[in-house]
Design a protein around this motif. Structure first.
Motif, short mmCIF file in Angstrom:
data_model
loop_
_atom_site.label_atom_id
_atom_site.label_comp_id
_atom_site.label_asym_id
_atom_site.label_seq_id
_atom_site.Cartn_x
_atom_site.Cartn_y
_atom_site.Cartn_z
N SER A 44 0.81 -1.22 0.00
CA SER A 44 0.00 0.00 0.00
C SER A 44 0.84 1.26 0.00
O SER A 44 0.50 2.24 0.67
CB SER A 44 -0.96 -0.01 1.19
N GLU A 45 1.94 1.26 -0.75
CA GLU A 45 2.80 2.45 -0.82
C GLU A 45 2.73 3.15 -2.17
O GLU A 45 3.48 4.09 -2.41
CB GLU A 45 4.24 2.06 -0.49
N GLY A 46 1.82 2.71 -3.05
CA GLY A 46 1.58 3.46 -4.29
C GLY A 46 2.36 3.01 -5.50
O GLY A 46 2.35 3.69 -6.53
N VAL A 83 11.14 6.96 -6.67
CA VAL A 83 10.13 7.99 -6.86
C VAL A 83 9.47 8.21 -5.50
O VAL A 83 8.91 7.27 -4.92
CB VAL A 83 9.06 7.57 -7.89
N MET A 84 9.55 9.43 -5.00
CA MET A 84 8.88 9.74 -3.73
C MET A 84 7.48 10.25 -4.03
O MET A 84 7.31 11.29 -4.67
CB MET A 84 9.69 10.77 -2.93
N ASN A 85 6.48 9.51 -3.60
CA ASN A 85 5.10 9.90 -3.85
C ASN A 85 4.43 10.38 -2.57
O ASN A 85 5.00 10.36 -1.49
CB ASN A 85 4.31 8.74 -4.49
N ARG A 86 3.17 10.82 -2.72
CA ARG A 86 2.38 11.37 -1.61
C ARG A 86 3.09 12.52 -0.92
O ARG A 86 3.04 12.67 0.31
CB ARG A 86 2.01 10.27 -0.63
N VAL A 96 8.65 5.29 -2.89
CA VAL A 96 8.79 5.60 -1.46
C VAL A 96 7.82 6.71 -1.08
O VAL A 96 8.03 7.86 -1.44
CB VAL A 96 10.23 6.04 -1.13
N PRO A 97 6.74 6.40 -0.36
CA PRO A 97 5.79 7.43 0.05
C PRO A 97 6.30 8.27 1.21
O PRO A 97 6.73 7.73 2.23
CB PRO A 97 4.55 6.63 0.45
#
Length: 241
Positions: free
Chosen positions: A63-65, A220-223, A192-193
């Motif tokens: 669940s990290e996108g 890729v750092m999301n959220r 990586v959220p």
């Protein structure tokens, strides 16, 4: 898709029922879509000597996108004119068929078990140049199927038919599937959220990938919240090695 961390649970529940949000398709002029284009460019420049033909997206935990990022990157690449094949290699929690509203009766698991032909599992999507292989029925032995010679032969065969293969794989720390696949592709990207992923988990995921000599292209750092993101105010951070 693209909401703040406080709404994470709502997004995950929605995704499990309906698939992930394709902002690059539904809102191509948005700030988030522009950031996916930036990531695409950075990926292209990450390998100067060799053209990347296959990229695996994964994360350290569930669940990290990673599905949202991989699916939207596939759309972005296809819109550039590349012939792209998106593969749902998460044979444990598949979601791609819901995102693109595709039949999942036959998919990757069927092909790897030898019960169908390749032409039976490659499906067109509503987006020009973008094709999908869904997961197929959940098998009892995902790691064994993905680690088979048939998988490596499949990727080699598909690489000659498409400009880019994008694999959406399970979290590294949860199961060995991504490690098995990472040794077969040209590059791996970790999702990586911000504010969610634990540093120790990300470090462990990186170490596990390095164990199989994976070519880790970056992350890729999301959220990412607007206050901490770039001047465009999007939700996806910069890609870097």
């Amino acid at each position: 898709m693209g909401l703040f961390k406080s709404k994470k649970k709502k997004i995950d529940n929605y995704s499990l029922k309906h698939g992930v949000g394709l902002v690059t398709y539904n809102d191509p002029m948005s700030n988030v879509s522009e950031q996916f284009k930036t990531i695409r460019t950075n990926i292209q420049f990450s390998s100067v000597d060799k053209k990347l033909k296959s990229i695996l997206f994964t994360s350290s935990a569930r669940s990290e996108g990673k599905s949202t990022v991989s699916n939207n990157m596939a759309v972005t690449q296809a819109k550039q004119g590349d012939r792209v094949l998106l593969i749902d290699a998460d044979l444990r929690r598949p979601i791609m068929h819901k995102t693109f509203n595709l039949n999942n009766t036959y998919g990757l698991s069927n092909y790897l078990s030898g019960s169908v032909r390749l032409e039976d599992v490659v499906q067109r999507t509503m987006i020009d140049n973008l094709f999908v292989i869904t997961s197929g029925p959940i098998p009892p032995n995902p790691s064994e199927l993905l680690g088979s010679v048939r998988t490596k032969d499949l990727l080699n065969r598909l690489s000659s038919q498409f400009d880019l293969l994008i694999l959406d794989a399970p979290p590294v720390n949860a199961v060995t599937d991504s490690q098995v696949l990472a040794s077969m592709v040209d590059g791996v990207i970790l999702v990586v959220p911000q504010g969610i992923a634990k540093k120790s988990d990300v470090i462990r995921a990186k170490q596990l990938l390095e164990t199989v000599h994976a070519n880790i292209l970056g992350f890729v750092m999301n959220r990412v919240t607007e206050t901490s993101s770039s001047k465009y105010g999007g939700y996806y951070g910069a890609y870097k090695k």
